[in-house]
Every structure is written in C-alpha cells, then in structure tokens.
Design a protein around this motif. Sequence first.
Motif, PDB file in Angstrom:
ATOM      1  N   ARG A 159      66.769 -19.055   2.950  1.00 32.66           N
ATOM      2  CA  ARG A 159      67.083 -19.291   4.367  1.00 32.66           C
ATOM      3  C   ARG A 159      68.385 -20.074   4.506  1.00 32.66           C
ATOM      4  NH1 ARG A 159      63.591 -23.815   6.811  1.00 32.66           N
ATOM      5  NH2 ARG A 159      64.897 -24.888   5.315  1.00 32.66           N
ATOM      6  N   ASP A 160      68.518 -21.116   3.697  1.00 27.51           N
ATOM      7  CA  ASP A 160      69.693 -21.969   3.803  1.00 27.51           C
ATOM      8  C   ASP A 160      70.980 -21.234   3.427  1.00 27.51           C
ATOM      9  OD1 ASP A 160      67.944 -23.943   4.613  1.00 27.51           O
ATOM     10  OD2 ASP A 160      68.001 -25.034   2.706  1.00 27.51           O
ATOM     11  N   SER A 161      70.880 -20.263   2.512  1.00 30.60           N
ATOM     12  CA  SER A 161      72.094 -19.540   2.109  1.00 30.60           C
ATOM     13  C   SER A 161      72.380 -18.313   2.968  1.00 30.60           C
ATOM     14  CB  SER A 161      72.024 -19.147   0.630  1.00 30.60           C
ATOM     15  OG  SER A 161      71.028 -18.188   0.410  1.00 30.60           O
ATOM     16  N   THR A 162      71.366 -17.793   3.660  1.00 30.14           N
ATOM     17  CA  THR A 162      71.567 -16.569   4.457  1.00 30.14           C
ATOM     18  C   THR A 162      71.563 -16.810   5.959  1.00 30.14           C
ATOM     19  OG1 THR A 162      69.196 -16.077   4.575  1.00 30.14           O
ATOM     20  CG2 THR A 162      70.434 -15.146   2.695  1.00 30.14           C
ATOM     21  N   GLY A 163      70.907 -17.873   6.397  1.00 30.16           N
ATOM     22  CA  GLY A 163      70.755 -18.116   7.828  1.00 30.16           C
ATOM     23  C   GLY A 163      69.646 -17.299   8.467  1.00 30.16           C
ATOM     24  N   ALA A 210      74.380 -17.539  -3.839  1.00 34.34           N
ATOM     25  CA  ALA A 210      75.149 -18.514  -3.060  1.00 34.34           C
ATOM     26  C   ALA A 210      76.630 -18.446  -3.422  1.00 34.34           C
ATOM     27  CB  ALA A 210      74.599 -19.919  -3.289  1.00 34.34           C
ATOM     28  N   THR A 253      59.710 -23.016  -1.572  1.00 29.12           N
ATOM     29  CA  THR A 253      60.967 -23.611  -2.014  1.00 29.12           C
ATOM     30  C   THR A 253      62.039 -22.539  -2.142  1.00 29.12           C
ATOM     31  OG1 THR A 253      59.763 -25.353  -3.184  1.00 29.12           O
ATOM     32  CG2 THR A 253      62.055 -24.963  -3.852  1.00 29.12           C
ATOM     33  N   GLU A 305      56.952 -28.557   5.063  1.00 29.35           N
ATOM     34  CA  GLU A 305      57.208 -27.808   6.294  1.00 29.35           C
ATOM     35  C   GLU A 305      56.441 -26.496   6.338  1.00 29.35           C
ATOM     36  OE1 GLU A 305      61.128 -25.199   6.447  1.00 29.35           O
ATOM     37  OE2 GLU A 305      61.619 -27.189   5.714  1.00 29.35           O
ATOM     38  N   ARG A 358      63.026 -21.313   1.368  1.00 32.54           N
ATOM     39  CA  ARG A 358      63.908 -22.267   2.058  1.00 32.54           C
ATOM     40  C   ARG A 358      65.334 -22.166   1.533  1.00 32.54           C
ATOM     41  NH1 ARG A 358      59.274 -25.280   2.052  1.00 32.54           N
ATOM     42  NH2 ARG A 358      59.739 -26.375   0.114  1.00 32.54           N
ATOM     43  N   ALA A 359      65.489 -22.049   0.223  1.00 32.20           N
ATOM     44  CA  ALA A 359      66.834 -21.916  -0.358  1.00 32.20           C
ATOM     45  C   ALA A 359      67.487 -20.630   0.119  1.00 32.20           C
ATOM     46  CB  ALA A 359      66.761 -21.958  -1.882  1.00 32.20           C
TER      47      ALA A 359
END
Length: 177
Positions: free
Chosen positions: A22-26, A163, A16, A105, A19-20
């Motif tokens: 990843r979502d904020s850094t790409g 973020a 978790t 995932e 994923r967070a």
Amino acid sequence: MQKVLVIGCPGGGKSTFARALRDSTGLPLHYLDRIWHRPDGSNISRQAFDAQLEHILHQSRWIIDGNYQRTLALRLEHCDTVFLLDYPVSVCLAGAEARIGTVREDLPWVEQAFDPEFRQWIEDFPHDQLPRIYELLKQYRENRTIFVFHSRKEADDWLCNWASALERQQIPNISKP
C-alpha cells in the motif's frame, strides 16, 4: 496491478506485506479481519460481510488482505494480482505469537493470549487450507499475475525491487511462478 489479494497462513506477515505494498503503490488497503470481527471479538453476519466485500470488489483499485476461503473464488474473479505467502508453519506460529499484546491496524482488538484453537488452525493450515488455495490459484491463473513467496526474504526482496523500480519508473517484469 490495481486489484491485489494478499493471502497466506495467519502469522505469516500478510498484513505487514500488504501495508508495505500500500505504501509503495498508494492502493487502498482493506483488511478482511477488520470487516469480519467486531472490537468485542464477535463477528458480523455473513450477509453483512459479503455486502461490504462486494462494495470493495467493485471499486477500481484495492488491496485485500486476508484468507477467508469461503470468499476466495469471488475475490480471485475480481483481482489482477495475487501474493501468496506460503511460509513454513514454524514461521507463522512465531509471527502469530510475536504480535500478542500489540495494537494492530488490521485487527479491531489486541490479542491477549495465543488462543489454542487458533494455534491449531495455523498448524493445520498446510493440510486443511493450502491445497484448496493452490487449486483456486490454478483455476484463476489466466489474466492474473501470481506471486508465491516461500520466505520473508523472498517477499522483502520483491518489495525492495518493486519500490526501487517505482522510484525509477520502471516496473519489474516478474513472471508467474
């Protein structure tokens, strides 16, 4: 922060958190459980696992989620940032139990029950795994940023601040613990 490890006890929320992040850094995210486990619950060979891991490690940017202590030193050699989720066993047990029956995932099958052997592994983690993890972190602390969170709130607060800083294009200067 281009090559990131997320480690800690199963059930603690590594995936978790990853994923967070990843979502904020790409940054591309790789789950070691997805590499090691086949959908039928069997495993690939160590050689095949190591080959896939080596391929990831030689990429310029990544997040790797998972412990797999056998390869932790190798991953520490290649990373620039480590997040250790060092949560109480009770939190990890509750997290592992809560995800039973959930499509994830980070795992190629749906867990149908809380395996007693896996439960015991979580209970033993602070004594059997954590000391070696801290030893390796101490050994590899030079030229790496290491964050250790002792609660989900600490991790969530860091992610929230990260973020917000990204949105303002100001990355927080958080020192090593």
